[in-house]
Design a protein around this motif. Structure first.
Motif, PDB file in Angstrom:
ATOM      1  N   ARG A 294     -18.532 -21.850 -16.144  1.00 34.88           N
ATOM      2  CA  ARG A 294     -18.807 -20.390 -16.019  1.00 34.88           C
ATOM      3  C   ARG A 294     -19.708 -20.232 -14.821  1.00 34.88           C
ATOM      4  NH1 ARG A 294     -21.063 -19.868 -22.267  1.00 34.88           N
ATOM      5  NH2 ARG A 294     -18.977 -19.711 -23.585  1.00 34.88           N
ATOM      6  N   SER A 295     -20.494 -21.138 -14.234  1.00 33.67           N
ATOM      7  CA  SER A 295     -21.175 -20.828 -13.199  1.00 33.67           C
ATOM      8  C   SER A 295     -20.291 -20.809 -12.049  1.00 33.67           C
ATOM      9  CB  SER A 295     -22.115 -22.027 -12.748  1.00 33.67           C
ATOM     10  OG  SER A 295     -21.368 -23.169 -12.741  1.00 33.67           O
TER      11      SER A 295
ATOM     12  N   ASN B 222     -17.203 -19.336 -12.101  1.00 39.35           N
ATOM     13  CA  ASN B 222     -16.554 -18.075 -12.366  1.00 39.35           C
ATOM     14  C   ASN B 222     -17.713 -16.824 -11.846  1.00 39.35           C
ATOM     15  OD1 ASN B 222     -14.444 -16.277 -13.079  1.00 39.35           O
ATOM     16  ND2 ASN B 222     -15.909 -15.730 -15.012  1.00 39.35           N
ATOM     17  N   ASP B 223     -19.101 -17.023 -12.199  1.00 38.38           N
ATOM     18  CA  ASP B 223     -19.916 -16.189 -11.935  1.00 38.38           C
ATOM     19  C   ASP B 223     -20.653 -16.523 -10.644  1.00 38.38           C
ATOM     20  OD1 ASP B 223     -21.729 -14.234 -12.012  1.00 38.38           O
ATOM     21  OD2 ASP B 223     -22.829 -14.884 -13.719  1.00 38.38           O
ATOM     22  N   ALA B 224     -20.254 -15.744  -9.705  1.00 42.48           N
ATOM     23  CA  ALA B 224     -20.893 -15.877  -8.282  1.00 42.48           C
ATOM     24  C   ALA B 224     -22.395 -15.819  -8.233  1.00 42.48           C
ATOM     25  CB  ALA B 224     -20.354 -14.980  -7.265  1.00 42.48           C
ATOM     26  N   GLN B 225     -23.035 -14.966  -9.228  1.00 44.08           N
ATOM     27  CA  GLN B 225     -24.325 -14.509  -9.031  1.00 44.08           C
ATOM     28  C   GLN B 225     -25.371 -15.559  -9.772  1.00 44.08           C
ATOM     29  OE1 GLN B 225     -24.899 -10.932 -10.682  1.00 44.08           O
ATOM     30  NE2 GLN B 225     -23.836  -9.831  -8.653  1.00 44.08           N
ATOM     31  N   SER B 226     -24.643 -16.543 -10.640  1.00 46.62           N
ATOM     32  CA  SER B 226     -25.167 -17.584 -11.175  1.00 46.62           C
ATOM     33  C   SER B 226     -25.946 -18.749 -10.524  1.00 46.62           C
ATOM     34  CB  SER B 226     -24.592 -18.211 -12.390  1.00 46.62           C
ATOM     35  OG  SER B 226     -23.237 -18.951 -11.818  1.00 46.62           O
TER      36      SER B 226
ATOM     37  N   ARG C  59      -9.960 -22.445 -12.866  1.00 51.52           N
ATOM     38  CA  ARG C  59     -11.149 -21.417 -12.701  1.00 51.52           C
ATOM     39  C   ARG C  59     -10.303 -19.930 -12.670  1.00 51.52           C
ATOM     40  NH1 ARG C  59     -13.140 -17.826  -9.516  1.00 51.52           N
ATOM     41  NH2 ARG C  59     -11.796 -18.367  -7.943  1.00 51.52           N
TER      42      ARG C  59
ATOM     43  N   ALA D 233     -10.887 -17.036 -15.220  1.00 56.23           N
ATOM     44  CA  ALA D 233     -11.616 -15.792 -14.825  1.00 56.23           C
ATOM     45  C   ALA D 233     -10.869 -14.669 -15.336  1.00 56.23           C
ATOM     46  CB  ALA D 233     -11.428 -15.880 -13.137  1.00 56.23           C
TER      47      ALA D 233
ATOM     48  N   VAL E  48     -11.652 -14.349 -18.973  1.00 52.26           N
ATOM     49  CA  VAL E  48     -12.824 -13.706 -19.280  1.00 52.26           C
ATOM     50  C   VAL E  48     -12.797 -12.121 -18.736  1.00 52.26           C
ATOM     51  CG1 VAL E  48     -15.141 -13.472 -18.296  1.00 52.26           C
ATOM     52  CG2 VAL E  48     -14.230 -15.717 -18.835  1.00 52.26           C
TER      53      VAL E  48
ATOM     54  N   ASP F 163     -13.541  -9.059 -21.153  1.00 48.14           N
ATOM     55  CA  ASP F 163     -14.571  -8.046 -20.927  1.00 48.14           C
ATOM     56  C   ASP F 163     -13.908  -6.595 -21.037  1.00 48.14           C
ATOM     57  OD1 ASP F 163     -16.482  -9.929 -20.398  1.00 48.14           O
ATOM     58  OD2 ASP F 163     -15.964 -10.104 -18.135  1.00 48.14           O
TER      59      ASP F 163
END
Length: 565
Positions: A250-251, A253-257, A399, A403, A406, A410
């Motif tokens: 998840r980290s 996949n999420d660039a802001q995490s 990944r 993505a 996910v 969403d």
């Protein structure tokens, strides 16, 4: 009796005297009018037409009077037409439009709403309900079904919805609902009732439209829920397959995490590998120095203290050897080599050397053990780094697919949320359609002071004027006009009459005579004619005639007149 006869004679004389006076007054008035007419000096053609109309009064006066009677009769029997106008204010639906607050967001939307109001006002069901509620007009004796189709069509023709002051649809939210009827009270009642029925019809339309939208949005919400459940199951299977590395995935996949735990551990392991390799190099260097010091302990003196931090005994022996050498050097500078103190210092220095050699052997074995341990530890750390790197590579390979899963979830969630919000708005619109109205009345219906159309006097005057025009037209068509030589306008259709004058010009008309009469040819062999100078041509005559009397004004030409040659 004689007295009575005398009174009668006096009355007769008095009446005769009055008649005489009236005749004198009338004659004087006629003379004054003739004098006035002579002073006006009307054109001759106007006088001719006036005289013709006076002569043909039996033709045009009855026609004008008949038209006047017809118009007057129509004006008396014609029912009055009254118009009642109801002003309304149209707004947009406020549910689901928190920023608009019931105002139209564009001109096209306003036009569409106003056109819908026009269609509702002319709808047959709305008109039938209006007529049923108002009832039959006063004086109606029809026993058939009310309202009939003809009554509905008549009311539809008398209903008009338009913007105020001749504006166009879409420029204002105000509309005027106008209804025409036979009397003022019925027109007002029809306008008010029609406005109520329009409000009810618009509520029903909004309600049915809301039901249709709600059904459609419920289906959309159900489909969105099914799609979300499917996408969630696929994502769940993928996350179960990943296992403990789900957080790291998840980290990734999420660039802001930021970096995950696995990546942080990998960074720490790489730092440990770098530190272990540096320590291994340090131990190798210490081992080399210790081995060289076994052969020559003096080499240990030049070794930096940082390399001997792990060997405190060697460091103390090194310091002791340095102190013993200094003491020996000091004593030898004062005393001879055979001096007991010098010999004692040399013996102490030698003893320190022997102890240093023994300690060096122990230190070499210790450094070799540390070196082997460091290599083993470094191998273990490398194995850990390889395992972490393999896990990261595995996560990186899945990944992209994760993505997409996910993003699919969403998207389905967003679609479901949108459908849910739209469904809530549609339900709010349905509730609003049952309790609120889009049409707001502005005061009560109003009518004009007078009925629609021209008044009775205007109709009668128009009939009289039309009759005069028709009568004059008949006179023009059926009577010869001045200067027409007895021909009528109708002769152009049926040809000349036997009473028409001849086309031959009369005497004195210059068009009947040529401009110059041809002279008779002269015969040169005629007696009395020759080529002598005394010969003269015969006198020439001129064919010009007098326009008024038709006689020749000139006669013959005198001898020697050159116009005759």
């Amino acid at each position: 009796m004689p007295a009575r006869n005398g009174n009668l004679e006096l009355d007769t004389r008095f009446a005769a005297h009055l008649r005489t006076r009236r005749t004198i007054v009338t004659t004087a008035a006629i003379r004054r009018s003739e004098v006035a007419m002579s002073q006006l000096q009307l054109p001759p053609q106007v006088q001719q037409y006036t005289s013709l109309l006076c002569q043909q009064w039996k033709l045009w006066v009855p026609v004008a009077f008949g038209c006047f009677l017809l118009a007057a009769t129509y004006s008396l029997v014609k029912p009055d037409q009254w118009q009642a106008t109801q002003s309304v204010l149209l707004r947009d639906e406020a549910a689901g439009q928190l920023s608009g607050q019931g105002r139209f967001d564009s001109i096209d939307t306003m036009k569409a709403a106003q056109e819908m109001v026009v269609e509702v006002a002319r709808n047959q069901a709305v008109l039938e309900a209006t007529l049923k509620e108002v009832g039959r007009p006063a004086g109606s004796h029809s026993k058939g079904e009310w309202p009939a189709l003809a009554d509905v069509e008549s009311l539809r023709k008398n209903v008009k919805v338009s913007p105020p002051n001749g504006a166009e649809f879409g420029t204002t939210e105000v509309l005027h609902l106008s209804v025409d009827a036979d009397n003022r009270e019925r027109a007002i009642l029809l306008a008010s009732t029609l406005c109520q029925q329009m409000d009810i019809a618009l509520k029903n339309i909004r309600n049915r439209r809301a039901d249709s939208v709600i059904a459609e949005l419920e289906n959309a919400e159900l489909l969105a829920q099914q799609e979300l459940a499917r996408a969630t199951e696929v994502l769940k299977a993928q996350e179960t397959k990943v296992g403990s590395d789900l957080g790291e995935l998840r980290s990734l996949n999420d660039a802001q995490s930021g970096d995950g735990n696995l990546r942080n551990a990998w960074n720490q392991i790489k730092q440990q590998i770098r530190d272990g390799e540096a320590e291994l190099v340090k131990l190798d260097e210490q081992l080399n120095i210790l081995k060289s010091a076994q052969n020559d302990p003096d080499n240990l003196i030049a070794t930096p203290n940082q390399l001997l931090e792990s060997q405190p005994s060697l460091r103390r022996l090194k310091d002791g050897l340095v102190d013993a050498q200094l003491r020996t050097s000091q004593l030898m500078g004062k005393m001879s080599k055979s001096h007991p103190q010098v010999q004692s210092a040399i013996a102490a220095e030698e003893e320190v050397r022997n102890k240093l050699k023994g300690e060096l052997e122990i230190a070499v074995r210790g450094v070799q053990a540390d070196l082997q341990l460091q290599r083993s530890r470094l191998n273990s750390i490398n194995s850990q780094e390889a395992g972490v790197r393999e896990r990261l590579d595995s996560l990186a390979s899945i990944r992209a697919g994760y993505a997409n899963l996910v993003a699919d979830v969403d998207k389905c969630t967003l679609v479901l949320r949108t459908a849910h919000e739209q469904l809530a708005d549609a339900k709010a619109n349905k509730r609003a359609s049952e309790t609120s109205s889009l049409i707001t009345r502005i005061d009560q219906p109003t009518t004009g002071e007078y009925p629609l159309g021209p008044g009775k006097t205007v109709i009668a005057g128009a009939g009289l004027l039309g009759g005069l025009i028709l009568g004059v037209g008949l006179v023009v068509l059926l009577t010869p006009m001045p200067g027409s030589q007895g021909r009528r306008w109708t002769d152009r259709l049926w040809g000349r009459r036997s009473t028409d004058t001849s086309a031959t010009p009369s005497a004195g008309d210059r068009r009947a005579v040529p401009r110059m009469a041809e002279q008779p040819p002269v015969n040169p062999d005629a007696p009395g004619r020759g080529r002598r100078a005394t010969d003269q041509a015969p006198p020439a005559t001129y064919p010009e005639v007098d326009r008024r009397g038709g006689s020749d004004r000139r006669g013959t030409a005198a001898p020697g007149d050159r116009r005759g040659q």
